[in-house]
Design a protein around this motif. Structure first.
Motif, PDB file in Angstrom:
ATOM      1  N   GLU A   1       0.836  -1.198   0.000  1.00 11.83           N
ATOM      2  CA  GLU A   1       0.000   0.000   0.000  1.00 11.83           C
ATOM      3  C   GLU A   1       0.874   1.254   0.000  1.00 11.83           C
ATOM      4  O   GLU A   1       2.036   1.195   0.416  1.00 11.83           O
ATOM      5  CB  GLU A   1      -0.842   0.019   1.286  1.00 11.83           C
ATOM      6  CG  GLU A   1      -1.762  -1.174   1.448  1.00 11.83           C
ATOM      7  CD  GLU A   1      -2.926  -1.102   0.488  1.00 11.83           C
ATOM      8  OE1 GLU A   1      -3.553  -0.021   0.402  1.00 11.83           O
ATOM      9  OE2 GLU A   1      -3.196  -2.101  -0.195  1.00 11.83           O
ATOM     10  N   PRO A   2       0.291   2.398  -0.396  1.00 14.42           N
ATOM     11  CA  PRO A   2       1.043   3.655  -0.314  1.00 14.42           C
ATOM     12  C   PRO A   2       1.618   3.862   1.097  1.00 14.42           C
ATOM     13  O   PRO A   2       0.955   3.543   2.083  1.00 14.42           O
ATOM     14  CB  PRO A   2      -0.014   4.728  -0.623  1.00 14.42           C
ATOM     15  CG  PRO A   2      -1.021   4.024  -1.469  1.00 14.42           C
ATOM     16  CD  PRO A   2      -1.040   2.604  -0.989  1.00 14.42           C
ATOM     17  N   MET A   3       2.812   4.382   1.142  1.00 14.60           N
ATOM     18  CA  MET A   3       3.553   4.718   2.361  1.00 14.60           C
ATOM     19  C   MET A   3       4.099   3.501   3.113  1.00 14.60           C
ATOM     20  O   MET A   3       4.789   3.662   4.113  1.00 14.60           O
ATOM     21  CB  MET A   3       2.744   5.604   3.326  1.00 14.60           C
ATOM     22  CG  MET A   3       2.382   6.972   2.781  1.00 14.60           C
ATOM     23  SD  MET A   3       3.760   7.862   2.023  1.00 14.60           S
ATOM     24  CE  MET A   3       4.839   8.137   3.433  1.00 14.60           C
TER      25      MET A   3
ATOM     26  N   PRO B   1      -1.828  11.936   6.805  1.00 16.74           N
ATOM     27  CA  PRO B   1      -2.867  12.372   5.871  1.00 16.74           C
ATOM     28  C   PRO B   1      -2.563  13.689   5.152  1.00 16.74           C
ATOM     29  O   PRO B   1      -2.854  13.820   3.964  1.00 16.74           O
ATOM     30  CB  PRO B   1      -4.115  12.508   6.758  1.00 16.74           C
ATOM     31  CG  PRO B   1      -3.591  12.661   8.144  1.00 16.74           C
ATOM     32  CD  PRO B   1      -2.320  11.864   8.197  1.00 16.74           C
TER      33      PRO B   1
ATOM     34  N   ARG C   1      -1.117  14.152  -3.541  1.00 14.38           N
ATOM     35  CA  ARG C   1      -2.166  13.845  -4.525  1.00 14.38           C
ATOM     36  C   ARG C   1      -2.601  15.110  -5.249  1.00 14.38           C
ATOM     37  O   ARG C   1      -2.842  15.099  -6.456  1.00 14.38           O
ATOM     38  CB  ARG C   1      -3.362  13.183  -3.841  1.00 14.38           C
ATOM     39  CG  ARG C   1      -3.013  11.797  -3.347  1.00 14.38           C
ATOM     40  CD  ARG C   1      -4.216  10.858  -3.318  1.00 14.38           C
ATOM     41  NE  ARG C   1      -3.741   9.499  -3.113  1.00 14.38           N
ATOM     42  CZ  ARG C   1      -3.903   8.801  -1.983  1.00 14.38           C
ATOM     43  NH1 ARG C   1      -4.596   9.305  -0.980  1.00 14.38           N
ATOM     44  NH2 ARG C   1      -3.401   7.588  -1.872  1.00 14.38           N
TER      45      ARG C   1
ATOM     46  N   SER D   1       1.384   4.037   7.114  1.00 11.90           N
ATOM     47  CA  SER D   1       0.221   3.980   6.224  1.00 11.90           C
ATOM     48  C   SER D   1      -0.228   5.404   5.928  1.00 11.90           C
ATOM     49  O   SER D   1       0.132   6.330   6.654  1.00 11.90           O
ATOM     50  CB  SER D   1      -0.924   3.229   6.901  1.00 11.90           C
ATOM     51  OG  SER D   1      -1.323   3.949   8.043  1.00 11.90           O
ATOM     52  N   GLU D   2      -1.010   5.561   4.880  1.00  8.59           N
ATOM     53  CA  GLU D   2      -1.408   6.925   4.532  1.00  8.59           C
ATOM     54  C   GLU D   2      -2.287   7.554   5.617  1.00  8.59           C
ATOM     55  O   GLU D   2      -2.274   8.772   5.790  1.00  8.59           O
ATOM     56  CB  GLU D   2      -2.069   7.006   3.159  1.00  8.59           C
ATOM     57  CG  GLU D   2      -3.159   6.027   2.876  1.00  8.59           C
ATOM     58  CD  GLU D   2      -3.712   6.262   1.468  1.00  8.59           C
ATOM     59  OE1 GLU D   2      -4.202   7.370   1.220  1.00  8.59           O
ATOM     60  OE2 GLU D   2      -3.644   5.340   0.641  1.00  8.59           O
TER      61      GLU D   2
ATOM     62  N   LEU E   1       3.977   7.465  -4.049  1.00  3.80           N
ATOM     63  CA  LEU E   1       3.731   7.100  -2.652  1.00  3.80           C
ATOM     64  C   LEU E   1       3.953   5.607  -2.408  1.00  3.80           C
ATOM     65  O   LEU E   1       4.204   5.183  -1.283  1.00  3.80           O
ATOM     66  CB  LEU E   1       2.301   7.483  -2.243  1.00  3.80           C
ATOM     67  CG  LEU E   1       2.012   8.988  -2.252  1.00  3.80           C
ATOM     68  CD1 LEU E   1       0.528   9.256  -2.033  1.00  3.80           C
ATOM     69  CD2 LEU E   1       2.843   9.712  -1.195  1.00  3.80           C
TER      70      LEU E   1
ATOM     71  N   GLU F   1       0.108   8.086  -6.778  1.00  5.51           N
ATOM     72  CA  GLU F   1       0.077   6.709  -6.254  1.00  5.51           C
ATOM     73  C   GLU F   1       1.422   6.037  -6.445  1.00  5.51           C
ATOM     74  O   GLU F   1       1.968   5.420  -5.552  1.00  5.51           O
ATOM     75  CB  GLU F   1      -1.015   5.872  -6.935  1.00  5.51           C
ATOM     76  CG  GLU F   1      -2.426   6.380  -6.722  1.00  5.51           C
ATOM     77  CD  GLU F   1      -2.694   6.883  -5.317  1.00  5.51           C
ATOM     78  OE1 GLU F   1      -2.677   6.064  -4.373  1.00  5.51           O
ATOM     79  OE2 GLU F   1      -2.913   8.101  -5.160  1.00  5.51           O
TER      80      GLU F   1
ATOM     81  N   TYR G   1       0.325  14.987   4.350  1.00 10.87           N
ATOM     82  CA  TYR G   1       1.362  14.762   3.345  1.00 10.87           C
ATOM     83  C   TYR G   1       0.775  14.084   2.106  1.00 10.87           C
ATOM     84  O   TYR G   1       0.976  14.530   0.972  1.00 10.87           O
ATOM     85  CB  TYR G   1       2.486  13.915   3.944  1.00 10.87           C
ATOM     86  CG  TYR G   1       3.502  13.425   2.937  1.00 10.87           C
ATOM     87  CD1 TYR G   1       4.357  14.321   2.306  1.00 10.87           C
ATOM     88  CD2 TYR G   1       3.582  12.076   2.592  1.00 10.87           C
ATOM     89  CE1 TYR G   1       5.279  13.882   1.370  1.00 10.87           C
ATOM     90  CE2 TYR G   1       4.506  11.623   1.660  1.00 10.87           C
ATOM     91  CZ  TYR G   1       5.351  12.538   1.050  1.00 10.87           C
ATOM     92  OH  TYR G   1       6.248  12.102   0.122  1.00 10.87           O
ATOM     93  N   VAL G   2       0.026  13.030   2.328  1.00  3.79           N
ATOM     94  CA  VAL G   2      -0.545  12.280   1.214  1.00  3.79           C
ATOM     95  C   VAL G   2      -1.501  13.169   0.405  1.00  3.79           C
ATOM     96  O   VAL G   2      -1.492  13.153  -0.832  1.00  3.79           O
ATOM     97  CB  VAL G   2      -1.248  11.002   1.735  1.00  3.79           C
ATOM     98  CG1 VAL G   2      -2.042  10.327   0.642  1.00  3.79           C
ATOM     99  CG2 VAL G   2      -0.206  10.040   2.315  1.00  3.79           C
TER     100      VAL G   2
END
Ligand code: FES
Ligand SMILES: [Fe+2]
Lengths: 164, 414
Positions: B253-255, B266, B273, B261-262, B284, B281, B268-269
Motif C-alpha cells: 500500500e502507499p507509504m 494524511p 495527490r 500507512s497513509e 507514494l 500513487e 502529506y498524502v
C-alpha cells in the motif's frame, strides 16, 4: 523549599545512591534492572553537536521515548546486537553530583561522568555531564529523564552501543 | 612502487591489500578524492547569503559559503599568508573571514580584502593572494559536489544514471526539493572507506547483521533481501549502484515503503495527490531510493550519508535525516526514524559499523589473500535499460564499484 517539597524532593545522598546504582546496572549490562528504573513518560537523550539542540528538529545520537528504550533493550537482549555482542567492558565514575532544582514531583540532578569502555577496537573514554530527573514512587526512586552531554558531542564518535 | 590494479582487482575477487596498504590509500586520494566528484553537503545547509559551514573532502578542510549573489563556493580553509585556519567556527553567517594570526581578511568568495600595516607590502592593494577554491563546484538536486580537477567529466556525466535516483528522492517532497537541515551525526569507524561503500548496497547482510532489530520490531525489511524477494541490485555504471526495492514495494500500500500507512500522514498524502494527481500513487508506493553514488554519497531511503576517509583504516560517516520541503508532518517522522537507525547508537548502523571494523581487523590476516565478490555473477542479467542487475542479495553493486575504481586507479577513467 517547603516541607512538602522537601519530602517530594530528594537530598543529595539519595540522589547519589540512585545514580551509582543506575551506573552499576548499565556497566554490568543488567538490562532488565536498568530498564525497570524508567518511568512511563521517560526520555533518554544524547544530543549531538552541542547541548542546546532541538531534538525534534535536529539529529541526536539517542533520543528515546519509553517505547524506544524498550526496543533498544530488547535488541540488546537478543544477543545479536553485534555492536554489543560481546558487550563492552565498562566502568564509570560519577561525581560532582548536585541537586539542580525541584520541579513538581521531579528532582533535577546534575553529575559529571567518566566512562572507560574496552572493546576489541581498543579503549575509549567517554566523558560528559548528565542531567537526570528523579521521581519518588512509593519507597523507590524512578528515572524520568536522562540527558547525556558528551564533551565530544561535536566530534566524530565511535560506535556507542552500550547504555550510557 | 607501481601497483598493478589489474592484478589486485579481478572480476570475482579483490585483494586484501586494497584495504590496508598506505600507498594505495595515498593514491586513492589523488586519483579519486582529489579528482572525481565528491559530495560535500547540500545547499540547504547554507540557505541565506553569508551562511557558511565547514566540511571535509577527505582530509581537506573546506568552507562551504553562500555569497550575496547566492553562489555556493567551496573555499580551502587556509590563509594565503602563512597557512592558518581562517575559519574556526563550524557554521555561521558572515560575508568575510578574518585570519586570527595577522589579521588578513577575505570575502566569502575567497578574494582578499585587505591586510594590516600595508606599508610592509608596499602599500594598499599590492598583494592579491586569495583563499584557495575548489576548482569545480556543482549541484544536483541541491547536493553540493566538489571536484579538485579543473577539468574532466561534468557532474551530470559523473552522476549518469544515479541522477535519476536523486530525482526520485526529490519528488517525494510536495515542493519537489529535499533539505538537509537537521545537522549531522559523525560516526567514526576503524575501517577502510571502501568497506563502508561495499556495505551500503550489500543486500546479503541485512538479515544477519540486522536480525536483532528486525526480530524485535517486526520490521519487514529483512524479507526485502531474502531469496524470495523480487527486489534487485542494479549496477548503474560509473561505480554507482542501487538496491531497487520497488518490485517489492509495488505489492504494498502507499507509504508502506516507509513502514507507515497513509492514514498516519494524511496531510502529506493529500498534498502529494493534489500536486501529482494520478501519478501520486506511484510515488507514494515506490518511495525513496537506496542508492550509492560513487564514491561517497549514500541515500538509504530516509537517511543521507556522506563518507569521508581519514586514514587507510579510519573513516567518518556523516549522516542526517532526509527532510522534505513542505512536509512538516513527515519530517518529524523521518527525523525520529533516522535517529533510531543510524549514527553511533543507531539500531542498524552501529551493527554495520561493528562489521566493517571486524572486516578491517580480519583482512590483516595474511591468508587467504582475497575477498570474494562473486555472489550472483552466474545469474546476472541485463535489464531493459541496459543495466546489469542481480538478485536483491547479490554482489552486483560491489562488482560495479570495483570495476569503476579500477579504471580510475589505472588512469583509464576520470
Ligand atoms: S597566517 Fe593568516 S594572516 Fe598570517
Ligand atoms: Fe546494514
Amino acid at each position: 523549599m517547603s516541607g512538602v517539597a522537601g519530602h517530594i524532593g530528594l537530598d543529595v545522598r539519595e540522589a547519589e545512591r540512585f545514580l551509582y546504582r543506575e551506573a552499576r546496572l548499565a556497566d554490568e549490562h543488567d538490562y532488565d534492572g536498568w530498564e525497570a528504573l524508567w518511568t512511563d513518560d521517560a526520555l533518554y537523550w544524547v544530543p549531538a553537536g552541542g547541548d542546546d539542540t532541538d531534538p525534534e528538529r535536529q539529529m541526536s545520537v539517542i533520543y528515546d521515548n519509553r517505547h524506544r528504550i524498550a526496543t533498544r533493550i530488547k535488541q540488546l537482549k537478543t544477543g545479536k546486537r553485534y555492536a554489543q555482542s560481546p558487550p563492552s567492558n565498562l566502568r564509570r565514575l560519577i561525581s560532582n553530583v548536585e541537586i539542580v532544582t525541584v520541579e513538581g514531583t521531579d528532582t533535577v540532578v546534575g553529575a559529571n561522568f567518566l566512562i572507560v569502555e574496552s572493546r576489541e577496537r581498543g579503549t575509549t573514554m567517554w566523558a560528559g555531564r548528565a542531567t537526570y530527573r528523579l521521581r519518588r514512587a512509593g519507597d523507590d526512586i524512578r528515572l524520568a529523564y536522562k540527558k547525556v552531554v558528551l564533551v565530544d558531542s561535536a566530534q566524530a564518535l565511535f560506535t556507542l552501543a552500550f547504555l550510557i | 612502487m607501481t601497483v598493478q590494479y589489474s592484478e589486485l582487482i579481478q572480476p570475482e575477487r579483490v585483494h586484501g591489500s586494497l584495504y590496508t596498504d598506505q600507498d594505495i590509500f595515498a593514491e586513492e586520494l589523488q586519483r579519486i578524492w582529489y579528482r572525481t566528484w565528491v559530495c560535500v553537503g547540500h545547499v540547504s545547509e547554507v540557505a541565506r547569503p553569508g551562511d557558511y559551514v565547514r566540511k571535509k573532502v577527505a582530509s581537506q578542510d573546506v568552507i562551504m559559503t553562500r555569497s550575496k549573489d547566492g553562489e555556493v563556493s567551496l573555499l580551502l580553509n587556509r590563509c594565503a599568508h602563512r597557512g592558518n585556519l581562517v575559519c574556526e567556527d563550524q557554521r555561521g553567517n558572515s560575508s568575510t573571514f578574518r585570519c586570527p594570526y595577522h589579521g588578513w581578511t577575505y570575502r566569502n568568495t575567497g578574494e582578499m580584502l585587505g591586510y594590516p600595516y600595508n606599508q610592509g607590502y608596499g602599500g594598499k592593494g599590492k598583494l592579491s593572494l586569495n583563499l584557495g577554491r575548489v576548482p569545480r563546484v556543482d549541484t544536483y538536486q541541491g547536493f553540493v559536489f566538489a571536484s579538485f580537477a579543473a577539468d574532466g567529466p561534468s557532474l551530470k556525466e559523473h552522476l549518469g544514471a544515479a541522477a535519476g535516483e536523486l530525482d526520485r528522492l526529490a519528488r517525494l517532497s510536495p515542493e519537489g526539493e529535499i533539505e538537509l537541515t537537521a545537522g549531522w551525526l559523525q560516526h567514526r569507524a576503524k575501517a577502510n572507506w571502501k568497506l563502508l561503500v561495499e556495505n551500503e548496497t550489500d543486500g546479503y547482510h541485512p538479515q544477519f547483521v540486522h536480525g536483532s532489530v528486525f526480530s524485535v520490531t517486526g520490521s519487514h525489511i529483512g524479507t526485502l533481501y531474502s531469496d524470495k524477494s523480487a527486489a534487485v541490485t542494479r549496477d548503474l555504471g560509473g561505480g554507482h549502484s542501487e538496491n531497487d526495492l520497488r518490485p517489492e514495494f509495488r505489492k504494498m500500500e502507499p507509504m508502506n515503503w516507509f513502514g507507515t500507512s497513509e492514514a498516519r500522514v494524511p496531510d502529506y498524502v493529500a498534498k502529494m495527490r493534489a500536486l501529482h494527481g494520478e501519478q501520486a500513487e506511484e510515488i507514494l508506493i515506490e518511495g525513496a531510493p537506496h542508492v550509492m553514488v560513487f564514491p561517497n554519497l549514500f541515500v538509504a531511503e530516509i537517511s543521507v550519508f556522506m563518507i569521508n576517509p581519514v586514514a587507510v583504516d579510519e573513516t567518518v560517516q556523516n549522516v542526517t535525516a532526509v527532510q522534505l520541503k513542505g512536509a512538516p508532518e513527515m519530517n518529524r517522522r523521518l527525523l525520529s526514524q533516522c535517529i533510531g537507525s543510524v549514527g553511533p547508537a543507531g539500531m542498524l548502523l552501529a551493527d554495520d559499523s561493528e562489521m566493517y571494523e571486524r572486516n578491517q581487523r580480519g583482512v590483516a590476516a595474511r591468508v587467504p589473500e582475497w575477498l570474494d565478490i562473486r555472489r550472483g555473477a552466474h545469474r546476472e542479467r541485463i535489464d531493459e535499460n541496459g543495466f546489469r542487475i542481480g538478485a536483491a542479495n547479490d554482489e552486483t553493486g560491489m562488482r560495479g564499484f570495483w570495476s569503476h575504481y579500477r579504471s580510475l586507479m589505472e588512469g583509464k577513467a576520470r
